[in-house]
Scaffold this motif. Structure first.
Motif, mmCIF file in Angstrom:
data_model
loop_
_atom_site.group_PDB
_atom_site.id
_atom_site.type_symbol
_atom_site.label_atom_id
_atom_site.label_comp_id
_atom_site.label_asym_id
_atom_site.label_seq_id
_atom_site.Cartn_x
_atom_site.Cartn_y
_atom_site.Cartn_z
ATOM 1 N N GLN A 74 53.642 45.854 24.354
ATOM 2 C CA GLN A 74 53.787 45.086 23.115
ATOM 3 C C GLN A 74 54.205 46.035 22.012
ATOM 4 O OE1 GLN A 74 51.760 41.377 21.832
ATOM 5 N NE2 GLN A 74 50.545 42.718 20.555
ATOM 6 N N LYS A 75 55.335 45.698 21.396
ATOM 7 C CA LYS A 75 55.847 46.559 20.332
ATOM 8 C C LYS A 75 54.895 46.607 19.145
ATOM 9 C CE LYS A 75 60.682 46.835 20.858
ATOM 10 N NZ LYS A 75 62.023 46.470 20.384
ATOM 11 N N GLY A 76 54.823 47.736 18.526
ATOM 12 C CA GLY A 76 53.971 47.893 17.354
ATOM 13 C C GLY A 76 52.684 48.650 17.669
ATOM 14 N N MET A 77 52.323 48.685 18.968
ATOM 15 C CA MET A 77 51.128 49.459 19.337
ATOM 16 C C MET A 77 51.409 50.929 19.049
ATOM 17 S SD MET A 77 48.101 49.665 20.337
ATOM 18 C CE MET A 77 47.612 48.090 21.050
ATOM 19 N N SER A 78 50.402 51.635 18.557
ATOM 20 C CA SER A 78 50.669 52.984 18.073
ATOM 21 C C SER A 78 49.465 53.902 18.244
ATOM 22 C CB SER A 78 51.020 52.924 16.583
ATOM 23 O OG SER A 78 49.846 52.676 15.831
ATOM 24 N N TYR B 43 52.161 52.102 26.786
ATOM 25 C CA TYR B 43 51.297 51.021 26.292
ATOM 26 C C TYR B 43 50.035 50.907 27.129
ATOM 27 C CZ TYR B 43 49.844 46.261 25.084
ATOM 28 O OH TYR B 43 49.146 45.160 24.684
#
Lengths: 749, 749
Positions: free
Chosen positions: A331-335, A274
């Motif tokens: 943070q989850k969802g970062m891509s 991240y």
């Protein structure tokens, strides 16, 4: 904050630098990211390269809308998510884009917009005190933290470079004297605790100063950017407001030090994917600027091409859908759909030999940077050059020397479906690290099967603590019990002490993916709990009789003292069944009092009497069963996250925990099966049961552990690990239940 | 179970029927769904119509794999999800497909497969006792409930019809004598409590008997199917194992009665969309068979074309992504992608004037039935005839006469985004009904914003109670507190009593969507709590100063006694903020002891002192804020579903509840805003705050209620409802705060 005066000592190094500076390549504008020649080439292709043209149209629409709205430069106020913060942030992004449009389209209105915006900032900047919000260890002037000020300068430098020739010398003088020079000084000599670190913050700071330095042809600034402040007056051991070290004894600083230290030789960035993603933009953008202006530095070759390797490392640190594994604070969802990765992929394509597999990622991203690297990618896609980007199993070392443990990613692909194990045996990961040695997460394509919680923060959402880290990040997300790994006596690894944790990394024992049907990672952790050794071995095994590869997990603990060991598994979805009875309470109490336990509701309890405890659940159309070997009086808990959470900051996700009490030695063995499917449209449940009839430890001594897995269809699998000797040419001979096993290398299967 | 002997009385009606029978259209095979002429037409098109060809290829692959596997006819055992159940279910589906392939491809192997499978069943059937599982009110022989036996016969009849000419007369005699005739008798005269109801169960039973009756040219069976058993020996008031009525006084039975009674004139099926979907297949397939064989019956014109209307009703009862609103017992996720809806859309297309908008749905479904209706659809798509299927606001009446309340769906579409309100003011909905008068659910495209829980069951997942209804369905999902509607004194509507609930429906007061910016539904419920009247008015209002339409919700309660009123809202996602303080407990206790309250954890509590209570949350990238007018000492609870759930059958979703205590009259007013967005990739939070500065009741008496909404930007909205006079031509005159309001019709805005 006191602005410290720093004296520059002319060292030999600086002299050398000045020599290098004399070779500053381009003496014209633009030269930073766009170049005069590059612009000419791009202009000749406009209208002919679909992906580039589409990105240009999108950018133009965005900038035109901003121009129509007019320039707004509010007085600095509030945290991220707040309107002033978001406006300044928007301004720097639009500045950079307007500068590029000025170059590519030659329309004066973009030059005027950039000029007037910069003049506006130049008017306000000299009047600004420190930002009114006081919580940062390094406050900015435009933003609550100097980090965001540095962000601003990285983008504004590019805008200024693009529009330099358009702005009159008189206005340039105002902009440089009242804005850029004091700005660059403030975030460097004025903020040494921010600038002179090894951290993603200082990377931004270094790059900001270096970028404006190149635009202004100021070798002193470039020097400062590359090598840091020579004197910073900082005390070793000083920490920031997240608890991270500002300065360690003998630490180097500057851009090159930030390349040297946090990156491993494999391109893994110690803070995790991240933050690596966050740092990618300044790292690669400045590298591009250095390549354009100081090609002799050969920045892309630096440390054996670590910058380019880091792009590949990041692309591998993703689920099937491109979302990063949430290692450490993340943070989850970062891509890889983020702007930083669009830029990274484009730059890596241009500077790493035009690898056609990167085009596949770029095509998914659906946009390119509006510069020569973006054009190169768009041309590659136009010419149908792309090849699949195949994510294979990979073991990424951590530490500047690659000897601080690592992160192993083991993938098994069947047709369109991919199972992925991520085992973390890395170092602490600086201030964003979690206390989670030997923790793992497991994915079925892009579905979290056994999840890593990630951080406790809603980045840039003002309502949630100004978008900053929430207190539950320290009390829950960083704690060991929040992760799928062993906890001794309800305390976190290293006692949850950052200094101690920063001294150690786990050690790889075995990583072997040479047999695609038996892929193994094994690592030792001997410092998390002094006096206790932990070895965790995980193998993704494709076996006849099983629909999909299963995950074998073996943890052996050996302690000098008698302890309680907890092993949690954070699943998602709906519980289907267990093969043992459990009690559910009338009222919910917390599982414990501290170290994260205070955040867990005790939703169910069992004293196990079965040899194998089975827990099955359904999540997003797939069934999962975890079969664990248990001993009499092992305890079991169903838990749910969310206790002691007065602002409802936590996600109320479920988990279950195996507990062994009063033991010196303990062995946890389990197998996770991914099986079957269910659709609420067809309402058909296929293969919804575990295939395992029995799971058993058939041998265990100081040197070996042997596991037998009997399937319901009668297939018997034996897996033996040599736990003390990992030599690949070592011959082994072992008799178990009168049967002789002979093999070479660390494991038998 | 005793098989009752029923005597057939030749009534005038039956005589008439026999006359009709004499006109049985086709005397050849196939004639049921496929016809000789139809097959000829289809064959001439093979290879030319892509969607049909693709469906054929898919079906062929599936059947060929089954043929390769061989015929398996296990001894009946276990519930749905179990292997025997699933095998018999698979068998009937493949039987039907193999029959169709025999006709379309002319390959003998399909004829042989059907023949041998039917002979296999014919061998076993006479030996079968009742199914060993004993929980159903109407056990089957192949399956645990006669319902599934009926499913089997509906499909097997079609297979037999297709392969009839291929099978030798001797084998036909065996199959008819040992299988089809006793099978049809068993599920009808042998199971009157199943066959002679008004219920989706009996629809399947009627159709099964009717289908085989047509194939066998047996007018007696067809008579039985259409009009039910003349004598059934059933006691009025008898109930099934789900608590539904088997027989009500004076109730008709048979296929036509099942069309007459549960369908409203608008095509709404009283059990709700989920069961309507389930019943669609037998309803429409048998209609098609009747059209082919008894065209004089004009079944598609029956009751003013109610069958065709029902297809449109179902398509409208869906979220943007085609998933049905989970009214009453309904498994979430079921959608118009189900096989039943593929069949329904194809049939409606062919028999309802080839409406090109149905082709859009069919194209999304991506497959068609392998018969003439499927061919018609595939040809329409091939010829690019499709037009958008636009889901508009619609008010669907409930009750055979359309006078038992209804379900209002109000939609507001802005560009690509659609907000949808579903307000339920219907009748009980037979045994699958919930006690949720005036409850609503709200959707942002396909995201549940304020959810309807649906059922508590995992259909066909054997681990979860044999795939049957779980006890939490009665104790939680059916209870009033599980829904977004008012609860008086912690008891469910009608005391949770099915007989009482079945007597009443809510009454529509106002449905007006003529102004797309102010769409209103209002209904009264005067029987749920004797002595208490409830009027709920919901309006979706598009207003300047608001990013998206907001939902205004007004509930006025008037009781003869002093009560406690609870109003829950079941949101999903993460709480962002409240504008009031609340306490969170150290241990979780349940909110109450019974009527669903025992399943709610009390996660937070507040005594409100604010005029407006605001609750904001984030869900799937959108922000939501509910602003409620509150009075001093109103109570507020954060709750979480999942208490007293020993098998973890419930979803642990959150909610919050407003409570007013010791009141005779009470008014709940709130506004739900849908605003802004957040992406974890861009990490930008846009418009994350409520726009409402103040919400106020500015007038309330026995005839009017006036609400004022002040936005932060200064826009003032006044909404006044005439609560007792809904005449559209009525003139109103009202002075509020010295300002005169004059308007015509039930509301002012």
């Amino acid at each position: 904050m006191k602005i410290k005066k720093v004296k520059y000592i002319k060292t030999l190094q600086a002299a050398l630098l000045l020599l290098l500076m004399s070779s500053l390549h381009a003496q014209e504008h633009p030269s930073l990211i766009l170049t005069k020649q590059g612009v000419k080439e791009i202009r000749s292709q406009l209208g002919k390269v679909p992906l580039f043209d589409a990105s240009l149209v999108e950018t133009k629409a965005e900038v035109d809308a901003e121009i129509a709205l007019g320039i707004i430069i509010p007085l600095p106020k509030g945290f991220s998510g707040g309107s002033a913060h978001e406006r300044h942030k928007n301004n720097y992004q639009v500045l950079e884009k307007a500068g590029v449009l000025y170059q590519l389209l030659g329309d004066e209105k973009y030059g005027i917009y950039v000029r007037d915006m910069l003049l506006g900032y130049a008017k306000m900047y000299p009047t600004l005190p420190l930002h009114p919000e006081k919580i940062s260890y390094a406050r900015g002037k435009l933003f609550w933290q100097a980090l965001n000020d540095a962000n601003w300068l990285v983008y504004a430098s590019q805008a200024y470079d693009c529009v330099y020739d358009f702005i009159s010398p008189a206005n340039r003088s105002i902009i440089e004297k009242d804005l850029f020079r004091p700005f660059a000084d403030f975030i460097s000599v004025g903020s040494p605790q921010f600038f002179n670190r090894v951290h993603n913050h200082s990377t931004w700071g270094n790059v900001a100063v270096g970028m404006i330095g190149i635009v202004l042809r100021d070798n002193q600034l470039i020097d400062r950017a590359l090598y840091g402040l020579k004197e910073d007056g900082l005390a070793a051991g000083m920490k920031d407001n997240d608890g991270g070290f500002v300065k360690k004894e003998g630490q180097k600083a500057g851009f090159l030090a930030n390349l040297d230290e946090p990156f491993s030789p494999d391109g893994y960035y110690t803070e995790g994917a991240y933050y690596q993603r966050y740092a990618m933009y300044p790292f690669l953008t400045f590298a591009q600027a250095l390549q354009n202006n100081k090609p002799d530095l050969k920045i892309f070759d630096y440390k054996n091409k670590v910058l380019l390797k880091s792009v590949y490392a990041l692309l591998n640190l993703t689920k099937t859908n491109g979302e990063f594994f949430p290692l450490n604070d993340a943070q989850k969802g970062m891509s890889y759909y983020s702007n930083e990765l669009v830029s990274a992929v484009d730059i890596a394509y241009l500077y790493a030999g035009k690898d056609p597999s990167l085009l596949t990622i770029a095509k998914q991203q659906g946009r390119v940077q509006l510069n020569n690297s973006g054009m190169a990618v768009a041309l590659g896609i136009k010419n149908n050059l792309e090849k699949p980007f195949v994510k294979k199993s990979i073991d990424l070392s951590d530490g500047s020397d690659g000897k601080q443990g690592g992160v192993a990613i083991i993938r098994s692909k069947m047709k369109e479906d991919e199972l992925t194990l991520v085992l973390k045996y890395a170092s602490q990961g600086l201030s964003h690290g979690h206390y989670d040695k030997l923790s793992f997460s497991f994915y079925n394509n892009s579905t979290d099967v056994l999840q890593d919680y990630g951080l406790s923060r809603f980045v840039n959402i003002e309502q949630k603590g100004g978008g900053n880290y929430l207190k539950e990040n320290a009390s829950w997300a960083k704690q060991t019990i929040a992760h799928n790994t062993v906890v001794q006596n309800e305390t976190s690894h290293f006692g949850g002490n950052f200094e101690t944790g920063s001294k150690f990394a786990s050690e790889k024992y075995l990583y072997d993916v040479s047999n695609p049907k038996v892929q193994i990672i094994s690592a030792n952790e001997n410092n998390a709990y002094p006096g206790t050794t932990i070895q965790r071995t995980m193998a993704l095994i494709a076996q006849d009789g099983f629909e999909k590869p299963f995950l074998l997990d073996i943890i052996q603990l050996d302690s000098k003292t008698v302890n309680q060991f907890d092993l949690p598994f954070y699943y998602l979805g709906q519980l289907m069944s267990t093969n043992f009875a459990y009690e559910t309470p009338n009222n919910l109490e917390t599982l414990g009092k501290a170290n994260g336990y205070q955040h867990l509701w005790k939703a169910g309890t069992a004293i196990l009497t079965v040899d194998n405890a089975k827990v099955s659940w359904l999540n997003e159309g797939s069934f999962y069963t975890l079969t664990s070997i248990t001993q009499p009086n092992d305890e079991f808990f169903f838990v749910r996250i969310g206790a002691n959470d007065p602002n409802f900051n936590l996600r109320n996700d479920p988990g279950f925990i195996f507990r062994k009490k009063n033991v010196q030695k303990a062995t946890f063995v389990s197998v996770l099966e991914t099986h079957g499917n269910y659709s609420p449209v067809s309402e058909v449940a296929l293969n919804s049961y575990s295939c395992i009839a029995n799971l058993k430890i058939i041998y265990e001594d100081a040197n070996y552990i042997g596991i037998q897995i009997k399937s319901i269809s009668g297939v018997e699998t034996v897996f033996i690990l040599s736990t003390e000797n990992n030599k690949s040419n070592q011959k082994h001979h072992l008799i178990i239940d009168s049967k002789t096993y002979e093999w070479t290398g660390p494991y038998y299967k």
